[in-house]
Design a protein around this motif. Structure first.
Motif, PDB file in Angstrom:
ATOM      1  N   MET A  24      15.267 -10.927  -5.396  1.00  0.00           N
ATOM      2  CA  MET A  24      15.061 -10.892  -6.767  1.00  0.00           C
ATOM      3  C   MET A  24      15.074  -9.387  -7.150  1.00  0.00           C
ATOM      4  SD  MET A  24      11.660 -13.350  -6.843  1.00  0.00           S
ATOM      5  CE  MET A  24      11.998 -13.834  -8.417  1.00  0.00           C
ATOM      6  N   GLU A  25      15.074  -8.914  -8.320  1.00  0.00           N
ATOM      7  CA  GLU A  25      15.234  -7.936  -8.876  1.00  0.00           C
ATOM      8  C   GLU A  25      14.239  -7.632 -10.284  1.00  0.00           C
ATOM      9  OE1 GLU A  25      19.219  -6.903  -9.158  1.00  0.00           O
ATOM     10  OE2 GLU A  25      19.632  -8.421 -10.770  1.00  0.00           O
ATOM     11  N   CYS A  26      14.124  -6.494 -10.522  1.00  0.00           N
ATOM     12  CA  CYS A  26      13.449  -6.512 -11.816  1.00  0.00           C
ATOM     13  C   CYS A  26      14.498  -5.577 -12.802  1.00  0.00           C
ATOM     14  CB  CYS A  26      12.144  -5.444 -11.651  1.00  0.00           C
ATOM     15  SG  CYS A  26      10.920  -6.368 -10.740  1.00  0.00           S
ATOM     16  N   ASP A  27      14.239  -6.319 -14.019  1.00  0.00           N
ATOM     17  CA  ASP A  27      15.167  -5.722 -15.250  1.00  0.00           C
ATOM     18  C   ASP A  27      14.165  -5.670 -16.305  1.00  0.00           C
ATOM     19  OD1 ASP A  27      17.039  -4.922 -16.824  1.00  0.00           O
ATOM     20  OD2 ASP A  27      18.055  -6.711 -17.221  1.00  0.00           O
ATOM     21  N   GLY A  28      13.660  -4.356 -16.022  1.00  0.00           N
ATOM     22  CA  GLY A  28      12.504  -3.927 -17.286  1.00  0.00           C
ATOM     23  C   GLY A  28      11.504  -4.798 -16.931  1.00  0.00           C
ATOM     24  N   GLU A  29      10.847  -5.466 -17.942  1.00  0.00           N
ATOM     25  CA  GLU A  29       9.723  -6.411 -17.698  1.00  0.00           C
ATOM     26  C   GLU A  29      10.113  -7.703 -16.910  1.00  0.00           C
ATOM     27  OE1 GLU A  29       6.453  -5.193 -17.928  1.00  0.00           O
ATOM     28  OE2 GLU A  29       7.287  -3.446 -18.627  1.00  0.00           O
ATOM     29  N   LEU A  83      13.717   6.513  -8.561  1.00  0.00           N
ATOM     30  CA  LEU A  83      12.645   6.392  -7.833  1.00  0.00           C
ATOM     31  C   LEU A  83      11.619   5.846  -8.133  1.00  0.00           C
ATOM     32  CD1 LEU A  83      11.803   6.948  -4.689  1.00  0.00           C
ATOM     33  CD2 LEU A  83      11.109   9.279  -5.329  1.00  0.00           C
ATOM     34  N   LEU A  84      11.202   6.331  -9.568  1.00  0.00           N
ATOM     35  CA  LEU A  84      10.125   5.777 -10.109  1.00  0.00           C
ATOM     36  C   LEU A  84      10.181   4.234 -10.379  1.00  0.00           C
ATOM     37  CD1 LEU A  84       7.265   6.371 -11.494  1.00  0.00           C
ATOM     38  CD2 LEU A  84       8.456   7.021 -13.377  1.00  0.00           C
ATOM     39  N   GLN A  85      11.305   4.074 -10.831  1.00  0.00           N
ATOM     40  CA  GLN A  85      11.788   2.653 -11.208  1.00  0.00           C
ATOM     41  C   GLN A  85      11.657   1.728  -9.880  1.00  0.00           C
ATOM     42  OE1 GLN A  85      15.214   2.207 -13.414  1.00  0.00           O
ATOM     43  NE2 GLN A  85      15.075   0.024 -13.838  1.00  0.00           N
ATOM     44  N   LEU A  86      12.271   2.258  -9.089  1.00  0.00           N
ATOM     45  CA  LEU A  86      12.336   1.381  -7.674  1.00  0.00           C
ATOM     46  C   LEU A  86      11.062   1.195  -7.335  1.00  0.00           C
ATOM     47  CD1 LEU A  86      13.925   0.250  -5.297  1.00  0.00           C
ATOM     48  CD2 LEU A  86      13.667   2.556  -4.209  1.00  0.00           C
ATOM     49  N   CYS A  87      10.031   2.119  -7.374  1.00  0.00           N
ATOM     50  CA  CYS A  87       8.569   1.777  -6.746  1.00  0.00           C
ATOM     51  C   CYS A  87       7.922   0.762  -7.767  1.00  0.00           C
ATOM     52  CB  CYS A  87       7.842   3.299  -6.853  1.00  0.00           C
ATOM     53  SG  CYS A  87       8.381   4.368  -5.609  1.00  0.00           S
ATOM     54  N   SER A  88       8.142   1.059  -8.882  1.00  0.00           N
ATOM     55  CA  SER A  88       7.260   0.076  -9.875  1.00  0.00           C
ATOM     56  C   SER A  88       7.962  -1.274  -9.816  1.00  0.00           C
ATOM     57  CB  SER A  88       7.460   0.395 -11.360  1.00  0.00           C
ATOM     58  OG  SER A  88       8.797   0.540 -11.837  1.00  0.00           O
ATOM     59  N   ASN A 110       0.794  -1.322  -0.018  1.00  0.00           N
ATOM     60  CA  ASN A 110      -0.019   0.066   0.167  1.00  0.00           C
ATOM     61  C   ASN A 110       0.865   1.181  -0.073  1.00  0.00           C
ATOM     62  OD1 ASN A 110      -2.243  -1.604   0.186  1.00  0.00           O
ATOM     63  ND2 ASN A 110      -2.473  -1.543   2.151  1.00  0.00           N
ATOM     64  N   VAL A 111       1.998   1.433   0.904  1.00  0.00           N
ATOM     65  CA  VAL A 111       2.659   2.468   0.882  1.00  0.00           C
ATOM     66  C   VAL A 111       3.547   2.451  -0.463  1.00  0.00           C
ATOM     67  CG1 VAL A 111       4.675   3.345   1.946  1.00  0.00           C
ATOM     68  CG2 VAL A 111       3.209   2.288   3.334  1.00  0.00           C
ATOM     69  N   THR A 112       4.120   1.620  -1.104  1.00  0.00           N
ATOM     70  CA  THR A 112       4.592   1.601  -2.319  1.00  0.00           C
ATOM     71  C   THR A 112       3.640   2.112  -3.338  1.00  0.00           C
ATOM     72  OG1 THR A 112       6.173   0.012  -1.496  1.00  0.00           O
ATOM     73  CG2 THR A 112       6.174   0.213  -4.008  1.00  0.00           C
ATOM     74  N   ARG A 113       2.447   1.647  -3.462  1.00  0.00           N
ATOM     75  CA  ARG A 113       1.494   2.114  -4.407  1.00  0.00           C
ATOM     76  C   ARG A 113       0.921   3.571  -4.093  1.00  0.00           C
ATOM     77  NH1 ARG A 113      -1.848  -1.499  -3.069  1.00  0.00           N
ATOM     78  NH2 ARG A 113      -1.335  -3.077  -4.509  1.00  0.00           N
TER      79      ARG A 113
END
Length: 1359
Positions: free
Chosen positions: A701-706, A625-630, A604-607
């Motif tokens: 885990m980490e996100c790399d693009g999609e 920051l935007l990429q970290l949140c998403s 909820n906080v991240t959203r």
């Protein structure tokens, strides 16, 4: 994130201090009346104080606790105080008395360590009539020890008196030095110490002590003062130890300035050395010298002094360096040599001073006072009505605070000499400074070349109002205010350690208190803590607010018990209120890393943060920051979905593969035995069985693009993540299809999922082996993963290696969990086979069997894993009771391949050593390896069998046969014996006291059938482990000339005397094996070393057998020569004989010892020196004597042994006579002499039967007969003359004996017999043997006949 007043120490015994200082004197009442109060109100500025007015009004009324104080409150204002910068010493003085309080550590009720200041010394310090204490300063001196460089060693107390004297004391009140520098009262003592320059190019300021008089200023160089004080302290200690009387030390070198052009001076500050810039230099020259003034090429260096008082209010003085020489410098030079010698002679010498307790003689003359050098004031701040009271210099020497009698505090710019700020309403104010450094943070990361910033704060204590304020400089606001009471003292030194320089200050981390506030009502010492951000301008205040919010969030997250809803609300509010993206990102990361925050709160906080960022202008949004949140929101949603799927019930039909049941039935016996051995109890923690915390999930885990990737690190463990995602599917608790679909939708690559599946399968081996259904679930899950897009390449045709299945094989062969790895390989093999079969059917559409390189790879992999499982089962055997345990050794296919061709045999040898399997037992097991039994089939044991002591050995034999059947070439008998031999000798080398290990090593060596391998192993053993200790033993025995004691053996050889005896015996056996192998090596061909087909690709270090075959042949005579020495040493140690073994050989023989056995050395040849032969013969005879003695003691019931510490069994072995005869031949000693000596010793010991057997081998019968005749005479002499139970017939027989025989018998000495009480029948038999071997023409033949008759008569009479 605001100022705070922190207590760090308490002053004890304040009442005692007060009673001592104010003895017989009534404490004055607190000053102040209505008139003074009216004056304060008239001069006080009440603007901009707010709530402070109420507190001030309340404090004007005397509090209730003040009435209960037994002593007057303002008494501390009448005293002179000084606190050491290290806060470990406080001096309180008044008039002629002083009290020293030193630091003491104690434990409070809560178990915490706290520091107190307690009285350590008190007394009267004035020595001149009418003088009083006017100023005090405590100077800590740096230690000169290398281990404590830059740390305080001791503290010197400097006290100024109204007589003009300045005296230096130790912490215990011992006077070190006293000097009269001026005949006026000392007004103020101040010190300047070394500070590390903050910027390049800043001039290093020298240390100095400055002493202010009404019209003069004296400065003493810090370096010379430091050396003098150290010398004086050492001299005091030496004089006190020697009890000698001492005289006044030489005076100090100092500079003395006469301050002119000021009416009154009350305080001063020494700024230090400064240099004018060129413009100021030219300006001053023009003003002072006019149009034609000349300007020097470089500006001169000047010492700047600032004074406060009256007429002018503030004066600035500049003394050009070199304009005045230090006074008394010629005196110091004249006494330098005498000072040096006096430091090392405390009882006598020139330098010294009187004890404090002794009275000075009445004829003492007042010392001469040197005149001052005139120093005019350069400029000042004129104010005829204003009189300065004190001045306080800032730590960086750029600003100074001045108080005056008008209740103002003025801030001076020291460099420009102007007042830049003024506060009013601070009557009787006390000042201090606090310098704060910027924390290492983002500024250094972004601009590492920029120096760290420092901020200075002015601390003002207003005693009339009882308030302590902190102001930012130069024009900063008030950043802190505290109500502290009206009778406190603000203690500020402005210096640190004396004796520190640019070298010793490297890495200096000494913490000193800058400003301390002493409250006399409670005795509490407090210091002011100020955060750096309070010095920032309004432009940076937003960042300070963000830092405050971040700290608030951090404190909230550190709370152990917090409501989740409250946490979510507060965290969301704080993060949204933060303005700076970098701090906002840091706050979000702190929240995500919290272990107590639920996943719903994090999502909820991240959203909310992501939504707020999307509402902003895209150009103003921080991309990172935007990429970290998403990315974090995507991972949190995946975590929630998987967690929800684990709670669903599953009723799926699992796929089965043909052939998997047959594979499991084939390997189930060895798997069952492996599971039994690996299912021993172990320690586990409760958190291991719980779900994966969300913060750990996010860190893995980490996100790399999609796409979503797994974080791969050198120390990262992916098994917890795999357990969270896939263990529910493996154990049958989660729907496989839904989980796979969810993971595929999250864009996790199939390769990553395969890695996670294999990691969780291998890490949960015990659970997998207990649950048979997990194999089916694994097959289903592996099939589903293989069907995902990107798993198996579409272009794969089956005739090449598939990267997907190669990944499975790679993980399996690297795993040390052999059981789980084998099951995974069997499942993957069947899945790959099904895939290849379906691929072949679609391509060829025929009944042909598809031949694939992939399937061949799987066949080899499965066979290797089966072999590794059998070996791991053997390695998992528990150690026998009483033997040292340890971690179970683990193996994998990869480690076996990398360990070379000898890796399997080496692992098995370690197991056999741990099981203490005897060499004979191992030989019997290997002889049964050809029998047609299935060793993989586990034997059912009854409870009686389990209770039997041989159960573990039986299991070891069973598993060993199983492993040997799987490794027929790698574990051939010769290779196994060779590795066992090497393992035992390695373990013996680690602990030489266990001689059994070396003995068993030699026994394993004897069992090797190949002479080539046997020769190589023996040679490597000798060279690597034996020869060094063997030579040490030989040299030690040669040095002491006898069998050494236990202590000497341990010192030189590294083992006790008993272990050394066993070691020398093993050396003899090893060298004999080496000679036997060398004799047979020419007759045999070298063996061929083979390896199993599936293990043919093993690469690694050269095997032990290959190294043995590479060894060169030995020189047989040289080996025999070493064996000869080993036998002599073994005999000497066994029987505790005195001998120098190397002295039994000539120079050639000595030089040949301990040489490389593969080289040809010059050996002794020809006839040996008769003296050496005699020494050798004597030694051999003593060996035989020792053996006979041990044999007699053993047969007589004693378990005796020689002094060498050997056991009775080794002493009484029959190999000693044979060895001595062999040695006699090698040592060029006549073998018949040791034989005759042995026969005589056996008769002497009463062992007639053994003696008769050996008598037949003696060649010189005549000499033997003469020797035995003497023994028979000694026996008869003992029976007739020395026996305590003599009979009448014996006495009558003695009378009837021939005179010749009687005389001969009386000449015998029966004490030489070790066993005189021998039956008469044995003596009669001995005499008859003597008559048989002596010829009739022998000179003693008739004597033997008379002796025979006497024995027969004595025997008849006894019958």
């Amino acid at each position: 994130m605001s100022c705070c007043l922190t207590e760090f120490c308490r002053v004890q015994e304040l009442k005692t201090v007060h009673e001592f200082l104010f003895h017989n004197k009534k404490t004055p009442a607190p000053e102040g009346n209505s008139k003074n109060q009216t004056e304060n109100d008239l001069t006080w500025d009440n603007s901009d104080w707010g709530a402070w007015e109420n507190s001030e009004a309340n404090e004007d009324d005397p509090p209730a606790e003040d009435d209960a104080q037994p002593i007057g409150i303002p008494w501390l204002q009448d005293c002179v105080l000084s606190l050491s910068p290290c806060s470990d010493l406080l001096v309180v003085a008044r008039e002629t008395k002083a009290v020293f309080l030193s630091a003491r550590w104690r434990t409070d009720e809560g178990g915490r360590e706290e520091m107190n200041l307690a009285v350590s010394w008190s007394g009267t310090l004035s020595t001149e009539e009418g003088e009083c204490i006017s100023s005090v300063i405590c100077i800590p001196l740096a230690s000169q020890k290398r281990s404590s460089t830059g740390r305080p060693d001791w503290t010197c107390i400097v006290i100024g008196f109204t007589s003009g004297y300045v005296r230096f004391y130790t912490e215990t009140g011992v006077l070190l030095l006293a000097q009269l520098l001026h005949e006026d009262p000392v007004l103020r003592l101040k010190c300047r110490t070394y500070e590390i320059p903050r910027h390049p190019g800043v001039t290093d300021q020298h240390e100095e002590l400055s002493i202010l008089y009404p019209v003069a200023l004296v400065t003493i160089d810090g370096f010379s003062l430091f050396q003098s004080l150290r010398a004086c302290r050492n001299q005091v200690a030496r004089a006190a130890a020697a009890g000698s009387d001492v005289v006044q030390p030489p005076p100090l070198a100092y500079k003395k300035w006469g301050l002119q052009d000021m009416d009154t001076i009350v305080d001063h500050s020494s700024v230090g050395i400064m240099t004018l810039n060129v413009f100021d230099q030219m300006k001053n020259a023009s003003i002072l010298g006019g149009f034609h003034a000349s300007v020097k090429g470089s500006p001169p260096a000047m010492s700047q002094y600032i004074t406060v008082g009256g007429g002018p209010y503030t004066g600035f003085y500049y003394a050009i360096e070199g304009s005045s020489q230090p006074l008394l410098s010629h005196v110091a030079l004249a006494v330098a040599s005498k000072l040096t010698s006096a430091l090392f002679n405390a009882a006598s010498g020139w330098l010294g001073w009187k004890k404090q307790s002794e009275e000075e003689p009445p004829q003492k003359q007042k010392p001469k006072v040197e005149p001052a050098t005139a120093l005019p004031v350069r400029f000042g701040l004129p104010d005829s009505r204003r009189h300065g009271e004190s001045i306080c210099l800032s730590p960086c020497n750029t600003l100074a605070g001045v108080t005056d009698d008008f209740g103002r505090v003025t801030l001076l710019d020291v460099t420009r000499g102007i007042a830049i700020r003024m506060w009013k309403g601070y009557r009787d104010a006390q000042l201090g400074w606090v310098q704060v450094s910027e924390a290492r943070g983002e500024r250094e990361l972004s601009s590492p070349s920029l120096p760290r910033r420092h901020a200075q704060f002015l601390v003002i204590y207003a005693p009339r109002r009882g308030i302590l304020e902190v102001w930012g400089t130069q024009h900063g606001p008030r950043v802190g205010a505290f109500n502290v009471g009206k009778h406190c003292r603000l203690l500020y030194g402005g210096y640190r350690l004396m004796g520190v320089n640019s070298v010793t200050s490297q890495g200096w981390q000494l913490h000193t208190q800058q400003v301390c506030l002493l409250d006399p009502t409670t005795g509490v010492l407090r210091t002011v803590t100020i955060p750096f951000h309070l010095a920032l301008s309004d432009k940076k205040s937003e960042r300070a607010k963000d830092m405050h919010l971040l700290k608030r969030l951090t404190m909230l997250l550190k709370s152990k018990e917090v409501d989740p809803d409250l946490l979510e609300t507060e965290a969301q509010s704080v993060i949204l209120d933060i303005k700076h993206p970098a701090i906002k990102k840091q706050a979000l990361e702190s929240l995500l890393a919290n272990k107590n925050a639920p996943v719903s709160c994090l999502a909820n906080v991240t959203r909310a943060l992501l939504d707020s960022l999307k509402d902003l202008d895209p150009e103003a949004v921080d991309e990172s920051l935007l990429q970290l949140c998403s990315s974090q929101l995507k991972l949190l949603q995946l975590y929630s979905h998987i967690q929800l799927l684990h709670t669903e019930a599953t009723e799926e039909e699992y796929e089965t593969s043909p052939g998997i049941e047959e594979d499991l039935a084939r390997v189930s016996p060895i798997l069952q035995r492996y599971a039994e051995l690996t299912s021993r109890p172990s320690v586990s923690f409760a958190q291991e069985s719980g779900p994966l915390p969300v913060r750990d999930f996010l860190s893995l885990m980490e996100c790399d693009g999609e796409a979503v990737k797994i974080v791969q690190g050198p120390q990262s463990d992916s098994s917890p993540l795999g357990s969270f995602l896939l263990w529910g599917c493996v154990s049958g608790q989660s729907p496989i299809q839904k989980v796979c679909d969810t993971l595929q939708e999250s864009n996790i690559s199939p390769q990553n999922l395969l890695t996670l599946l294999l990691s969780v399968w291998l890490s949960r081996e015990k659970e997998v082996l207990k649950q048979p259904d997990t194999v089916k679930n694994l097959h289903t899950l592996l099939t589903r993963l293989s069907a995902m897009k990107g798993a198996v390449e579409e272009s794969w045709d089956g005739q090449c290696v598939c990267p997907w299945w190669q990944q499975v094989r790679t993980v399996c062969v690297q795993s040390e969990n052999s059981g789980a790895a084998l099951l995974a390989a069997l499942v993957a093999h069947r899945a790959a086979k099904s895939s290849i079969t379906s691929l072949a059917e679609t391509k060829f559409q025929s009944d042909w069997v598809a031949v694939s390189l992939e399937l061949e790879q799987w066949v080899v992999c499965v066979r290797q894993l089966e072999d590794a499982l059998a070996l791991q089962t053997l390695l998992s055997l528990p150690s026998p009771q009483g033997s040292p345990g340890g971690a179970t050794p683990r193996c994998s296919v990869k480690t076996l391949l990398e360990s070379g061709r000898g890796g399997v045999a080496d692992s098995v040898a370690k197991v056999l050593f741990r099981q203490a399997l005897a060499p004979d037992t191992l030989r019997d097991i290997l002889q049964r390896r050809g029998q047609t039994v299935n060793p993989e089939q586990p034997t059912e044991h009854t409870p009686q069998d389990s209770a039997d002591n041989n159960t573990l050995q039986h299991r070891t034999e069973e598993l060993l046969l199983c492993v040997c059947q799987r490794f027929p070439d790698s574990l051939s008998p010769d290779l196994l014996f060779a590795h066992c031999c090497w393992e035992y000798v390695v373990q013996w080398n680690k602990d030489p006291e266990v001689g059994k290990n070396l003995e068993w090593s030699v026994e394993h060596l004897r069992m090797i059938s190949s002479s080539h391998i046997q020769l190589g192993i023996a040679l490597m053993m000798w060279t690597t482990f034996i020869v060094k200790r063997f030579s040490a033993a030989a040299f030690l025995m040669e040095k002491v000339g006898k069998a050494p004691k236990d202590r000497l053996c341990r010192r030189d050889v590294g083992m006790g005397d008993s272990a050394m005896t066993s070691f020398l015996g093993a050396c003899v056996q090893l060298l004999q094996v080496l000679m036997e192998a060398d004799a047979c090596v020419e007759e045999e061909s070298a063996p061929m070393l083979c390896v199993e087909e599936v293990w043919g690709c093993a690469e690694g270090p050269v095997s032990l057998a290959e190294l043995a075959l590479e060894q060169r042949g030995v020189h047989y005579p040289l080996v025999q020569h070493q064996c000869l020495l080993a036998s002599l040493l073994h005999a000497a140690m066994t029987f505790g004989l005195k001998v120098k073994p190397l002295s039994l050989f000539d120079s050639k023989g000595k030089n040949a010892f301990f040489r490389d056995l593969t080289t040809i050395q010059l050996m002794p040849s020809g006839d040996t020196d008769p003296s050496l032969v005699a020494l050798r013969q004597e030694f051999l005879l003593r060996v035989l004597t020792g053996w006979v003695k041990a044999l007699g003691e053993a047969q007589g019931g004693g378990g005796g042994g020689g002094s060498g510490g050997g056991s009775g069994g080794s002493l009484c072995e029959d190999m000693w006579p044979e060895m001595c005869l062999e040695l006699a031949t090698l040592l060029q000693v006549n073998p018949d002499i040791p034989r005759r000596h042995l026969v005589c010793e056996l008769y002497n010991q009463g062992l007639d039967t053994r003696a008769e057997e050996l008598m037949l081998e003696v060649e010189d019968k005549d000499v033997l007969g003469s020797q035995l005749l003497v023994l028979a005479g000694q026996r008869l002499c003992y029976s007739l003359l020395h026996n305590t139970t003599q009979t009448r017939p014996a006495m009558e027989l003695l009378a009837r004996l021939p005179t010749t025989l009687c005389t001969w018998l009386k000449a015998m000495d029966p004490s030489e017999l070790r066993c005189p009480l021998v039956p008469l029948s044995q003596s009669s038999r001995l005499v008859s043997r003597v008559i048989e071997i002596l010829p009739e023409n022998h000179a003693q033949y008739s004597l033997a006949l008379h002796l025979m008759e006497a024995v027969e008569v004595l025997g008849d009479e006894e019958d």
